[in-house]
Design a protein around this motif. Sequence first.
Motif, PDB file in Angstrom:
ATOM      1  N   LYS A  47       0.824  -1.199   0.000  1.00 17.16           N
ATOM      2  CA  LYS A  47       0.000   0.000   0.000  1.00 17.16           C
ATOM      3  C   LYS A  47       0.861   1.253   0.000  1.00 17.16           C
ATOM      4  N   SER A  48       1.948   1.219   0.776  1.00 17.31           N
ATOM      5  CA  SER A  48       2.832   2.389   0.847  1.00 17.31           C
ATOM      6  C   SER A  48       3.538   2.642  -0.473  1.00 17.31           C
ATOM      7  N   GLN A  49       3.755   1.563  -1.267  1.00 13.30           N
ATOM      8  CA  GLN A  49       4.435   1.695  -2.554  1.00 13.30           C
ATOM      9  C   GLN A  49       3.453   1.893  -3.711  1.00 13.30           C
ATOM     10  N   GLY A  50       2.169   1.706  -3.421  1.00 19.31           N
ATOM     11  CA  GLY A  50       1.165   1.859  -4.477  1.00 19.31           C
ATOM     12  C   GLY A  50       1.233   0.753  -5.508  1.00 19.31           C
ATOM     13  N   LYS A  51       1.565  -0.459  -5.068  1.00 23.99           N
ATOM     14  CA  LYS A  51       1.697  -1.583  -6.000  1.00 23.99           C
ATOM     15  C   LYS A  51       0.782  -2.725  -5.565  1.00 23.99           C
ATOM     16  N   SER A  52       0.557  -3.664  -6.526  1.00 21.66           N
ATOM     17  CA  SER A  52      -0.329  -4.781  -6.197  1.00 21.66           C
ATOM     18  C   SER A  52       0.010  -6.061  -6.940  1.00 21.66           C
ATOM     19  N   SER A  53       1.063  -6.072  -7.765  1.00 20.30           N
ATOM     20  CA  SER A  53       1.370  -7.243  -8.579  1.00 20.30           C
ATOM     21  C   SER A  53       1.971  -8.368  -7.749  1.00 20.30           C
ATOM     22  N   ALA A  54       1.981  -9.564  -8.352  1.00 19.38           N
ATOM     23  CA  ALA A  54       2.570 -10.724  -7.686  1.00 19.38           C
ATOM     24  C   ALA A  54       4.072 -10.517  -7.469  1.00 19.38           C
ATOM     25  N   ARG A  55       4.721  -9.902  -8.448  1.00 21.59           N
ATOM     26  CA  ARG A  55       6.162  -9.649  -8.322  1.00 21.59           C
ATOM     27  C   ARG A  55       6.444  -8.657  -7.191  1.00 21.59           C
ATOM     28  N   ALA A  56       5.589  -7.616  -7.090  1.00 22.39           N
ATOM     29  CA  ALA A  56       5.758  -6.636  -6.010  1.00 22.39           C
ATOM     30  C   ALA A  56       5.507  -7.272  -4.655  1.00 22.39           C
ATOM     31  N   ALA A  57       4.531  -8.191  -4.595  1.00 22.76           N
ATOM     32  CA  ALA A  57       4.231  -8.882  -3.339  1.00 22.76           C
ATOM     33  C   ALA A  57       5.409  -9.741  -2.900  1.00 22.76           C
ATOM     34  N   ALA A  58       6.039 -10.419  -3.868  1.00 25.31           N
ATOM     35  CA  ALA A  58       7.205 -11.240  -3.546  1.00 25.31           C
ATOM     36  C   ALA A  58       8.346 -10.371  -3.023  1.00 25.31           C
ATOM     37  N   SER A  59       8.526  -9.198  -3.653  1.00 24.46           N
ATOM     38  CA  SER A  59       9.569  -8.267  -3.210  1.00 24.46           C
ATOM     39  C   SER A  59       9.265  -7.735  -1.808  1.00 24.46           C
ATOM     40  N   ALA A  60       7.987  -7.421  -1.555  1.00 24.29           N
ATOM     41  CA  ALA A  60       7.598  -6.914  -0.237  1.00 24.29           C
ATOM     42  C   ALA A  60       7.782  -7.973   0.832  1.00 24.29           C
ATOM     43  N   SER A  61       7.501  -9.224   0.466  1.00 22.07           N
ATOM     44  CA  SER A  61       7.678 -10.324   1.415  1.00 22.07           C
ATOM     45  C   SER A  61       9.141 -10.460   1.829  1.00 22.07           C
TER      46      SER A  61
END
Length: 393
Positions: A47-61
Motif C-alpha cells: 500500500k505504501s508503494q502503491g503496488k499490487s502485482s505478484a512480483r511486487a508482493a514477492a519483493s515486499a515479502s
Amino acid sequence: VSREQLDAGQLGLQIRRKKTVYEIVGVPEALCQETSQRRRQIKARLKSQGKSSARAAASASKATRKAKVDVPFKTLLKRWRKQFAQHAFTEKEAQALLNKATLPLNRELATKLAIERGLKTLTASESSFTAEQLVTKAAIEAQGYGVSATEIVAGVETYLKHAPIVKLQRDVGEQYYTTTEILATERRMMRQVEQMKLDDSFRLEPIAVQRLIQRHLPITDRTPEDDRLRNLEQGKTAEYLLTSPGRIKAVDGLAGTGKTFVFGVCVEAWEKAGYKVLGVAVAGQAARKLGEEAGIESDNLAMRLKQLEIQRLECRDPWHQNGAADRKKGNGFELDEKTIVIMDEASMAGTQGMAKLVEAVFDSKAQLIVCGDDLQLPAIDAGSPFSAIGKAV
C-alpha cells in the motif's frame, strides 16, 4: 494438510475459505487476524508503494522478512497460550472444537482425489502413461487417506474409462493413455511449428557461410580421411542451420558427434549478423556444457520457463503501461525477432515444457533450434515432442 483435504472437509472440522486462506470456524476472528501478522506487513508495504502485482508482493515479502531466530518450542508454546488466552480461546475451547469434529471417510472422494493428484504428477513430465504407472502414483498420493490398494486399482480402472482420458493406438506392447489436455497442447504446438517452418527471416548469406565453414571445418587434399568425413558432416549441419528456411529447426545426432562445436561455429555467424543466441537444456549440467563449449548464455529448461512466467505476470501487472511489450523484458531470457534459442537434449523434454518454449518463441518471432538424440528417449514417453518436431521440419 493438502488444499484438497481442506476443501473436501476431510479434517472433520468446519472450515471457512477466504481466497487462499483457510480458517477453522469457532476460532475467534480477531485471533485469526492477529496470527496473520506477516500478511498485514506485506499488505502495508504494498500500500505504501502503491503496488499490487505478484512480483511486487514477492519483493515486499522479502523486504519485510526478519532473520529467523531459533526459539525453543516450550517458549513458543507459552507465548501462543498467552496470546490465545487474550482472545478467550484456551485449551478448553480448542478441545471443545475437536470433540465436535467428525471424520467420516468418503472413500470414493478420497480415491478420486488420490488418482487426480497422481495423474497431475505423471503428466507434469510425461505425455503418456500406463494404468500401472497411474496406480503407483495414486497409491503414493493416497497415503494418509485410509484408502486400500484394492480401491485404488478399481478406481483407476473406472477413471480411465470415464475421465477425459484418451487411449493411444499401439500395435504391440502395453496400453498407453494420455489426457485430452495434453493432446490439445500437442496439437497447438504443432500448428505453431508448421507456421514457423515456413518463415525464412533468419537465413544468412550462403557465400559468407561457406567461407566460415571452410575456415573452421576445412576439407583439403591434406585433410586426413577421418577428419574429412567429420568436417563434411558438421559442415552440412552448420549450412542447414545458417542458410535453410524456417524459424524452427531440428538436429538429430548421437552424443559426441560434435554438435556443440557446430553450434559454436554458428554462433560466430549469428552474432556477426546481429543476432543474440541463448541456450537451454533439460538438465542443468547439459546447459552448463552448452554454455561453456558454444560460448552462449544458457540455463536449464525449468529456469527458462520460470523466467517466461515472470515476464507473463509482469505483462498482467496494471502498473506496467507497455502491456505486451513488457513480455520481451525479463531475467536473462528476453526473446524478440533478433533472438535465436538453442535447446540441447531436446529429446528428453516433455510435452508441457516443450510446448511452453515453442509458444514463447512463436509469439516473440524468435528462432528455435532443437537438438537431441532419439535413442535417448525415455521408454515410457510414447509421444516425444522432439520426434514430432523433427518429422515436421
